[in-house]
Motif scaffolding. Structure first.
Motif, PDB file in Angstrom:
ATOM      1  N   PRO A  86       5.554  74.683  10.304  1.00 54.11           N
ATOM      2  CA  PRO A  86       4.307  75.441  10.065  1.00 54.11           C
ATOM      3  C   PRO A  86       3.978  75.487   8.580  1.00 54.11           C
ATOM      4  N   THR A  87       2.713  75.533   8.296  1.00 53.38           N
ATOM      5  CA  THR A  87       2.240  75.585   6.908  1.00 53.38           C
ATOM      6  C   THR A  87       1.800  76.975   6.494  1.00 53.38           C
ATOM      7  N   SER A  88       1.663  77.895   7.457  1.00 54.90           N
ATOM      8  CA  SER A  88       1.219  79.253   7.137  1.00 54.90           C
ATOM      9  C   SER A  88       1.986  80.242   7.982  1.00 54.90           C
ATOM     10  N   ASP A  89       1.964  81.489   7.547  1.00 58.28           N
ATOM     11  CA  ASP A  89       2.655  82.544   8.278  1.00 58.28           C
ATOM     12  C   ASP A  89       1.742  83.140   9.360  1.00 58.28           C
ATOM     13  N   GLY A  90       2.379  83.962  10.214  1.00 58.15           N
ATOM     14  CA  GLY A  90       1.620  84.664  11.246  1.00 58.15           C
ATOM     15  C   GLY A  90       1.743  84.018  12.615  1.00 58.15           C
ATOM     16  N   LEU A  91       0.942  84.537  13.568  1.00 50.99           N
ATOM     17  CA  LEU A  91       0.942  84.049  14.948  1.00 50.99           C
ATOM     18  C   LEU A  91       0.019  82.850  15.085  1.00 50.99           C
ATOM     19  N   SER A  92       0.472  81.872  15.877  1.00 51.45           N
ATOM     20  CA  SER A  92      -0.355  80.694  16.153  1.00 51.45           C
ATOM     21  C   SER A  92       0.127  80.047  17.447  1.00 51.45           C
ATOM     22  N   THR A  93      -0.711  79.201  17.995  1.00 50.53           N
ATOM     23  CA  THR A  93      -0.373  78.452  19.211  1.00 50.53           C
ATOM     24  C   THR A  93      -0.253  76.987  18.841  1.00 50.53           C
ATOM     25  N   ILE A  94       0.837  76.390  19.246  1.00 49.19           N
ATOM     26  CA  ILE A  94       1.134  75.002  18.865  1.00 49.19           C
ATOM     27  C   ILE A  94       1.236  74.162  20.132  1.00 49.19           C
ATOM     28  N   ARG A  95       0.588  72.995  20.124  1.00 52.39           N
ATOM     29  CA  ARG A  95       0.705  72.037  21.224  1.00 52.39           C
ATOM     30  C   ARG A  95       1.443  70.805  20.697  1.00 52.39           C
ATOM     31  N   ALA A  96       2.482  70.430  21.416  1.00 49.31           N
ATOM     32  CA  ALA A  96       3.274  69.265  21.005  1.00 49.31           C
ATOM     33  C   ALA A  96       3.882  68.631  22.245  1.00 49.31           C
ATOM     34  N   GLY A  97       3.636  67.322  22.389  1.00 50.71           N
ATOM     35  CA  GLY A  97       4.225  66.591  23.497  1.00 50.71           C
ATOM     36  C   GLY A  97       3.859  67.125  24.865  1.00 50.71           C
ATOM     37  N   GLY A  98       2.641  67.610  25.034  1.00 47.09           N
ATOM     38  CA  GLY A  98       2.216  68.125  26.324  1.00 47.09           C
ATOM     39  C   GLY A  98       2.683  69.530  26.604  1.00 47.09           C
ATOM     40  N   GLN A  99       3.397  70.175  25.646  1.00 46.33           N
ATOM     41  CA  GLN A  99       3.850  71.551  25.798  1.00 46.33           C
ATOM     42  C   GLN A  99       3.088  72.449  24.837  1.00 46.33           C
ATOM     43  N   THR A 100       3.001  73.721  25.258  1.00 47.86           N
ATOM     44  CA  THR A 100       2.322  74.714  24.428  1.00 47.86           C
ATOM     45  C   THR A 100       3.321  75.791  24.044  1.00 47.86           C
ATOM     46  N   TRP A 101       3.388  76.093  22.734  1.00 45.06           N
ATOM     47  CA  TRP A 101       4.319  77.088  22.208  1.00 45.06           C
ATOM     48  C   TRP A 101       3.530  78.148  21.461  1.00 45.06           C
ATOM     49  N   ARG A 102       4.036  79.370  21.575  1.00 41.86           N
ATOM     50  CA  ARG A 102       3.504  80.455  20.769  1.00 41.86           C
ATOM     51  C   ARG A 102       4.466  80.662  19.599  1.00 41.86           C
ATOM     52  N   SER A 103       3.938  80.691  18.381  1.00 46.54           N
ATOM     53  CA  SER A 103       4.771  80.703  17.169  1.00 46.54           C
ATOM     54  C   SER A 103       4.451  81.933  16.323  1.00 46.54           C
ATOM     55  N   LEU A 104       5.540  82.545  15.759  1.00 46.27           N
ATOM     56  CA  LEU A 104       5.408  83.625  14.791  1.00 46.27           C
ATOM     57  C   LEU A 104       6.240  83.256  13.565  1.00 46.27           C
ATOM     58  N   VAL A 105       5.607  83.176  12.415  1.00 53.23           N
ATOM     59  CA  VAL A 105       6.271  82.791  11.166  1.00 53.23           C
ATOM     60  C   VAL A 105       6.226  83.998  10.219  1.00 53.23           C
ATOM     61  N   GLN A 106       7.420  84.355   9.708  1.00 54.13           N
ATOM     62  CA  GLN A 106       7.533  85.458   8.751  1.00 54.13           C
ATOM     63  C   GLN A 106       8.467  85.049   7.619  1.00 54.13           C
ATOM     64  N   PRO A 107       8.235  85.525   6.417  1.00 54.87           N
ATOM     65  CA  PRO A 107       9.185  85.249   5.313  1.00 54.87           C
ATOM     66  C   PRO A 107      10.459  86.070   5.520  1.00 54.87           C
ATOM     67  N   VAL A 108      11.566  85.476   5.148  1.00 48.58           N
ATOM     68  CA  VAL A 108      12.847  86.191   5.256  1.00 48.58           C
ATOM     69  C   VAL A 108      12.915  87.191   4.126  1.00 48.58           C
ATOM     70  N   GLU A 109      13.148  88.448   4.474  1.00 50.55           N
ATOM     71  CA  GLU A 109      13.067  89.518   3.486  1.00 50.55           C
ATOM     72  C   GLU A 109      14.180  89.417   2.436  1.00 50.55           C
ATOM     73  N   ASP A 110      15.369  88.994   2.856  1.00 50.43           N
ATOM     74  CA  ASP A 110      16.501  89.001   1.924  1.00 50.43           C
ATOM     75  C   ASP A 110      16.389  87.898   0.871  1.00 50.43           C
ATOM     76  N   THR A 111      15.946  86.735   1.274  1.00 48.97           N
ATOM     77  CA  THR A 111      15.900  85.604   0.341  1.00 48.97           C
ATOM     78  C   THR A 111      14.560  85.492  -0.361  1.00 48.97           C
ATOM     79  N   GLY A 112      13.484  85.672   0.412  1.00 51.27           N
ATOM     80  CA  GLY A 112      12.149  85.562  -0.167  1.00 51.27           C
ATOM     81  C   GLY A 112      11.665  84.139  -0.269  1.00 51.27           C
ATOM     82  N   SER A 113      12.564  83.143  -0.306  1.00 52.18           N
ATOM     83  CA  SER A 113      12.150  81.740  -0.409  1.00 52.18           C
ATOM     84  C   SER A 113      12.192  81.034   0.944  1.00 52.18           C
ATOM     85  N   GLU A 114      12.758  81.652   1.915  1.00 56.02           N
ATOM     86  CA  GLU A 114      12.870  81.043   3.239  1.00 56.02           C
ATOM     87  C   GLU A 114      11.951  81.768   4.230  1.00 56.02           C
TER      88      GLU A 114
END
Length: 476
Positions: free
Chosen positions: A111-139
């Motif tokens: 993913p290129t951005s944070d937050g909720l999104s729907t991803i389609r890949a290979g005929g499958q649909t995934w729901r994605s949530l991306v958040q920054p890791v609080e402890d590291t900040g870079s991951e």
């Protein structure tokens, strides 16, 4: 482009109700399915948030365990087992440094951005949530959930709604088809009765229907219309027959006189004048006869103007004055009862015609010359009695009903009338709900009494139809 509609009312009702049912069931079902799908997807987002929170609590543990393929059976992060259709990935920059959960058969892009999104890949649909890791900040932490089961549930529910809508339409169409057969049976009876009517039928009538109310009203209205048409047809036939029968003699007389004048151009002046005078008499007779027949035919057919308020004393007074001018050798007199003048709801021209004929008959059949005719008007709470008496020989009691018929002239007629005078009076009496009575006058002669029911006076703004020229017909 207009859609073709079924021809029968039964088919149209069935198709309309079935279409309405399938639309209502379909729309309602789709709304329910949409709400269920929305709830399922909301639940997925809630689960993704809960899992991301749990993983955030110990992100180092995910780094130490690495890929979850070698830890099948553990559930340290809220059900992230192999085959659970969920996945957790730890992303550093554009690289995936660790992941745990279901084994992927396709590559899911980073993913290129944070937050909720729907991803389609290979005929499958995934729901994605991306958040920054609080402890590291870079991951960044990515939690994914396969939406395949939810989409399958949506498809299944949609098929169920479609099936229910189709079955509802079929059952409804069958039920409506059977019900309309019963509901439309009265209309079918009217249709069958109408098909049996023939132009030659003299008493044609549609079946009487009592329910439903709309069909009962239609049946009554159609029967009234048929009755009016029958009356009009009968009046037309009677007019034709009467005119053909009564006009034959005067037309023959006129034809003979014309032929005599044509064959004898040098006919003496006296004889020529006699022939012309005879033709004038016959012409007047024809005119009077046709006028009387037309009035009778209009009354028979019910072709009457709207009712109006009629002032009987004023009408009788005017009629007597005109009769005096028509018969100067006859003395007319008039007496009216005391009190407020009676008013009736009726046809002024018809009542005037009846009164004129009674006054004419009295003059023609009274004492000759210098006869006496007396007209009177009395009334009570319900009836107005208009009487005309003469001083002639009167009519025998056994002939009084017969002379009310058309073309009746009595056994010893004293004038060459059309025989329509009393018939016209009798018709007007019936049209106004009254009666015509013939009896003996006090001093001898005939007394004709026209009784007219009193009606509530119409508003003063009511338009009164002016009297028309009356046919001066004569009784026998």
């Amino acid at each position: 482009m207009r859609l073709p509609l079924p021809r029968s009312l039964r088919s149209q009702i069935t198709a309309s109700v079935a279409l309405l049912v399938v639309l209502v069931v379909g729309v309602a079902g789709l709304v329910i399915v949409d709400r269920i799908d929305h709830r399922d997807r909301t639940d997925v987002d809630r689960q993704l948030t809960a899992r991301a929170t749990k993983v955030q609590e110990d992100a180092d543990k995910l780094l130490s365990t690495g890929d979850g393929a070698d830890r099948v059976g553990s559930d340290d992060y809220g059900g992230l087992l192999a085959g659970s259709q969920s996945l957790v990935r730890l992303i550093s920059g554009n690289e995936i440094v660790a992941q745990r959960g279901d084994q992927l058969t396709v590559d899911i892009p980073v993913p290129t951005s944070d937050g909720l999104s729907t991803i389609r890949a290979g005929g499958q649909t995934w729901r994605s949530l991306v958040q920054p890791v609080e402890d590291t900040g870079s991951e960044r932490l990515q939690v994914l959930q396969d939406l395949g089961p939810i989409e399958q549930r949506l498809a299944d529910n949609t098929r169920i709604v479609a099936g229910v809508a189709v079955l509802s339409m079929l059952f409804t169409a069958g039920g409506v088809w059977l019900i309309t057969r019963v509901v439309l049976q009265p209309l079918q009876r009217l249709r069958t009765g109408a098909q049996r009517i023939r132009p030659a039928d003299t008493h044609q009538e549609l079946p009487t229907v009592t329910r439903p109310q709309e069909v009962a009203d239609l049946s009554a209205s159609l029967n009234r219309m048929l009755g009016q048409l029958q009356t009009s047809m009968h009046a037309t036939r009677r007019f034709t027959a009467d005119a053909g029968h009564e006009l034959r003699t005067p037309l023959t007389t006129i034809g003979m006189n014309l032929e005599t004048l044509q064959r004898n151009p040098h006919l003496p002046a006296v004889q020529r004048q006699e022939a012309l005078d005879a033709m004038v008499v016959e012409h007047h007779r024809i005119t009077t006869l046709l006028e009387g027949l037309q009035i009778l035919a209009r009354g028979d057919a019910g072709a009457l103007p709207p009712r109006a308020t009629v002032d009987l004393p004023a009408l009788l007074d005017e009629a007597v004055r005109h009769a005096q001018h028509r018969h100067p050798t006859t003395t007319y007199s008039l007496s009216l009862a005391a009190g407020s003048a009676p008013r009736v709801q009726g046809w002024p021209a018809g009542l005037r015609l009846a009164v004129d004929n009674l006054l004419n008959n009295a003059a023609l059949h009274g004492r000759q010359p210098h006869g006496q005719v007396h007209a009177s008007l009395v009334w009570d709470s319900s009836l107005a009695h208009l009487s005309v008496t003469d001083d002639g020989p009167g009519i025998p009691a056994d002939q009084r009903e017969a002379v009310k018929e058309r073309f009746a002239r009595g056994r010893r007629p004293r004038s060459q009338g059309s025989g329509l005078g009393l018939a016209l009076v009798q018709q007007q009496a019936e049209l106004h709900g009254g009666t015509l009575t013939l009896g003996d006058a006090v001093g001898g002669g005939l007394q004709a009494t026209l009784a007219i029911p009193l009606r509530q006076a119409a508003p003063s703004s009511a338009r009164v139809t002016p009297p028309t020229h009356a046919a001066h017909s004569r009784r026998g």
